[in-house]
Write a protein that holds these residues in place. Structure first.
Motif, PDB file in Angstrom:
ATOM      1  N   GLY A   1       0.687  -1.542   0.247  1.00 47.65           N
ATOM      2  CA  GLY A   1       0.087   0.180  -0.121  1.00 47.65           C
ATOM      3  C   GLY A   1       0.877   1.387  -0.219  1.00 47.65           C
ATOM      4  O   GLY A   1       0.338   2.072  -0.934  1.00 47.65           O
ATOM      5  N   SER A   2       1.677   1.083   0.953  1.00 47.80           N
ATOM      6  CA  SER A   2       3.162   2.956   0.584  1.00 47.80           C
ATOM      7  C   SER A   2       3.406   2.661  -0.340  1.00 47.80           C
ATOM      8  O   SER A   2       3.638   3.615  -0.959  1.00 47.80           O
ATOM      9  N   LEU A   3       3.337   1.533  -1.371  1.00 40.75           N
ATOM     10  CA  LEU A   3       4.332   1.608  -2.841  1.00 40.75           C
ATOM     11  C   LEU A   3       3.310   2.434  -3.550  1.00 40.75           C
ATOM     12  O   LEU A   3       3.512   2.564  -4.844  1.00 40.75           O
ATOM     13  N   MET A   4       2.565   1.628  -3.506  1.00 37.49           N
ATOM     14  CA  MET A   4       1.280   2.773  -4.332  1.00 37.49           C
ATOM     15  C   MET A   4       0.910   4.284  -3.776  1.00 37.49           C
ATOM     16  O   MET A   4       0.017   4.444  -4.448  1.00 37.49           O
ATOM     17  N   GLY A   5       0.978   4.708  -3.125  1.00 34.40           N
ATOM     18  CA  GLY A   5       1.008   5.565  -2.089  1.00 34.40           C
ATOM     19  C   GLY A   5      -0.546   5.818  -1.852  1.00 34.40           C
ATOM     20  O   GLY A   5      -0.903   6.260  -1.758  1.00 34.40           O
ATOM     21  N   ALA A   6      -0.625   4.616  -1.064  1.00 35.64           N
ATOM     22  CA  ALA A   6      -2.354   4.037  -0.229  1.00 35.64           C
ATOM     23  C   ALA A   6      -2.139   5.725   1.104  1.00 35.64           C
ATOM     24  O   ALA A   6      -3.385   5.808   1.578  1.00 35.64           O
ATOM     25  N   ASP A   7      -1.170   5.272   1.596  1.00 33.05           N
ATOM     26  CA  ASP A   7      -0.987   6.603   2.991  1.00 33.05           C
ATOM     27  C   ASP A   7      -0.145   8.305   2.262  1.00 33.05           C
ATOM     28  O   ASP A   7      -0.306   8.511   3.227  1.00 33.05           O
ATOM     29  N   ALA A   8      -0.197   8.196   1.307  1.00 33.66           N
ATOM     30  CA  ALA A   8      -0.340   9.280   1.049  1.00 33.66           C
ATOM     31  C   ALA A   8      -0.632  10.912   1.819  1.00 33.66           C
ATOM     32  O   ALA A   8      -0.123  11.584   2.479  1.00 33.66           O
ATOM     33  N   TYR A   9      -2.564  10.873   1.767  1.00 31.30           N
ATOM     34  CA  TYR A   9      -2.960  11.181   2.376  1.00 31.30           C
ATOM     35  C   TYR A   9      -2.900  11.986   4.019  1.00 31.30           C
ATOM     36  O   TYR A   9      -2.602  12.419   4.485  1.00 31.30           O
ATOM     37  N   ARG A  10      -2.480  10.231   4.685  1.00 32.81           N
ATOM     38  CA  ARG A  10      -1.860  10.534   6.105  1.00 32.81           C
ATOM     39  C   ARG A  10      -1.282  10.917   6.194  1.00 32.81           C
ATOM     40  O   ARG A  10      -0.240  12.034   7.383  1.00 32.81           O
ATOM     41  N   LYS A  11       0.255  10.894   5.363  1.00 32.07           N
ATOM     42  CA  LYS A  11       1.230  11.125   5.649  1.00 32.07           C
ATOM     43  C   LYS A  11       1.365  13.238   5.325  1.00 32.07           C
ATOM     44  O   LYS A  11       1.969  13.498   5.835  1.00 32.07           O
ATOM     45  N   TYR A  12      -0.026  12.890   4.290  1.00 32.28           N
ATOM     46  CA  TYR A  12       0.213  14.373   4.242  1.00 32.28           C
ATOM     47  C   TYR A  12      -0.417  15.466   5.329  1.00 32.28           C
ATOM     48  O   TYR A  12       0.046  16.378   5.282  1.00 32.28           O
ATOM     49  N   LEU A  13      -1.477  14.785   5.839  1.00 35.47           N
ATOM     50  CA  LEU A  13      -2.148  15.396   6.927  1.00 35.47           C
ATOM     51  C   LEU A  13      -1.278  15.361   8.884  1.00 35.47           C
ATOM     52  O   LEU A  13      -0.704  16.631   8.784  1.00 35.47           O
ATOM     53  N   GLU A  14       0.025  14.586   8.524  1.00 32.50           N
ATOM     54  CA  GLU A  14       1.262  14.935   9.284  1.00 32.50           C
ATOM     55  C   GLU A  14       1.918  15.820   9.140  1.00 32.50           C
ATOM     56  O   GLU A  14       2.178  16.665  10.008  1.00 32.50           O
ATOM     57  N   HIS A  15       2.377  15.595   8.253  1.00 35.97           N
ATOM     58  CA  HIS A  15       3.262  16.943   7.095  1.00 35.97           C
ATOM     59  C   HIS A  15       2.601  18.411   7.515  1.00 35.97           C
ATOM     60  O   HIS A  15       3.289  19.885   8.544  1.00 35.97           O
ATOM     61  N   PHE A  16       1.611  18.452   7.463  1.00 35.10           N
ATOM     62  CA  PHE A  16       0.295  19.561   7.715  1.00 35.10           C
ATOM     63  C   PHE A  16       0.482  20.145   9.399  1.00 35.10           C
ATOM     64  O   PHE A  16       0.661  20.944   9.079  1.00 35.10           O
ATOM     65  N   ASN A  17       0.254  18.709  10.314  1.00 36.52           N
ATOM     66  CA  ASN A  17      -0.248  19.446  11.321  1.00 36.52           C
ATOM     67  C   ASN A  17       1.519  19.758  11.869  1.00 36.52           C
ATOM     68  O   ASN A  17       1.631  20.237  13.187  1.00 36.52           O
ATOM     69  N   ALA A  18       2.683  18.760  11.673  1.00 36.17           N
ATOM     70  CA  ALA A  18       3.776  18.924  11.917  1.00 36.17           C
ATOM     71  C   ALA A  18       4.575  20.470  11.870  1.00 36.17           C
ATOM     72  O   ALA A  18       4.989  21.141  12.354  1.00 36.17           O
ATOM     73  N   SER A  19       4.152  20.707  10.632  1.00 42.97           N
ATOM     74  CA  SER A  19       4.943  22.518   9.880  1.00 42.97           C
ATOM     75  C   SER A  19       3.946  22.945  10.553  1.00 42.97           C
ATOM     76  O   SER A  19       4.191  24.387  10.150  1.00 42.97           O
ATOM     77  N   GLY A  20       3.021  23.356  11.515  1.00 39.24           N
ATOM     78  CA  GLY A  20       2.230  24.502  12.286  1.00 39.24           C
ATOM     79  C   GLY A  20       0.978  25.378  11.611  1.00 39.24           C
ATOM     80  O   GLY A  20       1.329  26.262  11.152  1.00 39.24           O
ATOM     81  N   HIS A  21       0.363  24.530   9.756  1.00 35.16           N
ATOM     82  CA  HIS A  21       0.016  25.310   9.031  1.00 35.16           C
ATOM     83  C   HIS A  21      -1.216  26.249   9.868  1.00 35.16           C
ATOM     84  O   HIS A  21      -1.222  25.204  10.654  1.00 35.16           O
ATOM     85  N   THR A  22      -2.001  27.026  10.251  1.00 36.04           N
ATOM     86  CA  THR A  22      -2.870  27.921  11.088  1.00 36.04           C
ATOM     87  C   THR A  22      -4.208  26.667   9.970  1.00 36.04           C
ATOM     88  O   THR A  22      -5.183  27.348  10.874  1.00 36.04           O
ATOM     89  N   GLY A  23      -4.182  27.445   8.755  1.00 35.25           N
ATOM     90  CA  GLY A  23      -5.550  27.370   7.805  1.00 35.25           C
ATOM     91  C   GLY A  23      -5.736  25.822   7.913  1.00 35.25           C
ATOM     92  O   GLY A  23      -4.964  24.557   8.571  1.00 35.25           O
ATOM     93  N   PRO A  24      -6.913  25.439   7.064  1.00 35.78           N
ATOM     94  CA  PRO A  24      -8.120  24.297   7.490  1.00 35.78           C
ATOM     95  C   PRO A  24      -6.807  23.359   6.256  1.00 35.78           C
ATOM     96  O   PRO A  24      -6.344  23.918   5.358  1.00 35.78           O
ATOM     97  N   ALA A  25      -6.847  22.011   6.568  1.00 34.78           N
ATOM     98  CA  ALA A  25      -6.233  20.530   5.739  1.00 34.78           C
ATOM     99  C   ALA A  25      -6.532  20.658   4.672  1.00 34.78           C
ATOM    100  O   ALA A  25      -8.480  20.755   4.833  1.00 34.78           O
TER     101      ALA A  25
END
Length: 63
Positions: free
Chosen positions: A16-40
């Motif tokens: 699943g990770s090879l096919m990119g199935a976890d891409a949205y989860r990784k995006y949310l983790e990065h979004f939250n870790a980088s301190g964005h103020t707007g909605p994801a």
């Protein structure tokens, strides 16, 4: 039998990770870790954006 099931789950996660199935989860983790103020982006918005970017800037892919 538990070891076989655990191995199969691990393999499925890996594929699943090879096919990119976890891409949205990784995006949310990065979004939250980088301190964005707007909605994801929603999951639907994320996949639409990802496909649009791949179509406008094609790179080496298998298919």
């Amino acid at each position: 039998m538990k070891a076989v099931a655990k191995g199969l789950r691990g393999f499925a996660t890996y594929m699943g990770s090879l096919m990119g199935a976890d891409a949205y989860r990784k995006y949310l983790e990065h979004f939250n870790a980088s301190g964005h103020t707007g909605p994801a982006m929603t999951e639907r918005e994320f996949w639409r954006d990802r496909m649009d970017r791949q179509d406008s800037n094609p790179q080496g892919r298998c298919c």
